[in-house]
Design a protein around this motif. Structure first.
Motif, PDB file in Angstrom:
ATOM      1  N   PRO A  39      22.142  -2.694  63.467  1.00 14.74           N
ATOM      2  CA  PRO A  39      20.896  -2.197  62.892  1.00 14.74           C
ATOM      3  C   PRO A  39      20.157  -3.302  62.138  1.00 14.74           C
ATOM      4  CG  PRO A  39      22.734  -0.752  62.333  1.00 14.74           C
ATOM      5  CD  PRO A  39      23.309  -1.977  62.973  1.00 14.74           C
ATOM      6  N   ASP A  40      18.840  -3.227  62.110  1.00  9.31           N
ATOM      7  CA  ASP A  40      18.043  -4.238  61.410  1.00  9.31           C
ATOM      8  C   ASP A  40      18.462  -4.399  59.958  1.00  9.31           C
ATOM      9  OD1 ASP A  40      16.606  -4.771  63.684  1.00  9.31           O
ATOM     10  OD2 ASP A  40      14.968  -3.407  63.166  1.00  9.31           O
ATOM     11  N   THR A  41      18.832  -3.311  59.307  1.00  7.33           N
ATOM     12  CA  THR A  41      19.222  -3.388  57.897  1.00  7.33           C
ATOM     13  C   THR A  41      20.496  -4.195  57.707  1.00  7.33           C
ATOM     14  OG1 THR A  41      20.360  -1.273  58.120  1.00  7.33           O
ATOM     15  CG2 THR A  41      18.124  -1.217  57.227  1.00  7.33           C
ATOM     16  N   VAL A  42      21.375  -4.158  58.693  1.00  7.18           N
ATOM     17  CA  VAL A  42      22.614  -4.941  58.616  1.00  7.18           C
ATOM     18  C   VAL A  42      22.355  -6.374  59.041  1.00  7.18           C
ATOM     19  CG1 VAL A  42      24.942  -5.223  59.539  1.00  7.18           C
ATOM     20  CG2 VAL A  42      24.090  -2.940  58.979  1.00  7.18           C
ATOM     21  N   SER A  43      21.623  -6.554  60.107  1.00  8.29           N
ATOM     22  CA  SER A  43      21.424  -7.907  60.612  1.00  8.29           C
ATOM     23  C   SER A  43      20.705  -8.791  59.607  1.00  8.29           C
ATOM     24  CB  SER A  43      20.686  -7.882  61.947  1.00  8.29           C
ATOM     25  OG  SER A  43      19.395  -7.365  61.787  1.00  8.29           O
ATOM     26  N   ALA A  44      19.849  -8.215  58.787  1.00  6.81           N
ATOM     27  CA  ALA A  44      19.148  -9.011  57.775  1.00  6.81           C
ATOM     28  C   ALA A  44      20.128  -9.543  56.736  1.00  6.81           C
ATOM     29  CB  ALA A  44      18.073  -8.175  57.095  1.00  6.81           C
ATOM     30  N   ALA A  45      21.135  -8.758  56.388  1.00  2.00           N
ATOM     31  CA  ALA A  45      22.072  -9.150  55.346  1.00  2.00           C
ATOM     32  C   ALA A  45      23.281  -9.900  55.891  1.00  2.00           C
ATOM     33  CB  ALA A  45      22.536  -7.911  54.581  1.00  2.00           C
TER      34      ALA A  45
END
Length: 75
Positions: A39-45
């Motif tokens: 998910p984008d929220t995970v990939s950013a972090a």
């Protein structure tokens, strides 16, 4: 601290690593087609280390790329 501390031992490219662990639930084998997109929220972090996500016990679990993880640890 626990009276019986737990550790997870991993070996990669001939090097052994020891990590403290509160709990180890299971060793889970999964098929490549079970691995979904990060998910984008995970990939950013944590996208640098996460290869994908799979379902386990009605939860989404991030699968860390072992090559990237151990390369980061060696640095």
């Amino acid at each position: 601290g626990s009276a019986n501390p737990r550790h997870l031992v991993a070996e990669h490219d001939g090097a052994r690593w020891v990590f403290p662990a509160d709990e180890v639930f299971d060793i889970r084998h999964f098929r490549a087609d079970e691995l979904g997109a990060v998910p984008d929220t995970v990939s950013a972090a944590a996208g640098v280390l996460t290869r994908g996500v799979f379902r386990w016990r009605d939860r989404a679990v991030g699968y860390l790329d072992p090559d990237r993880l151990f390369a980061a640890l060696r640095r």
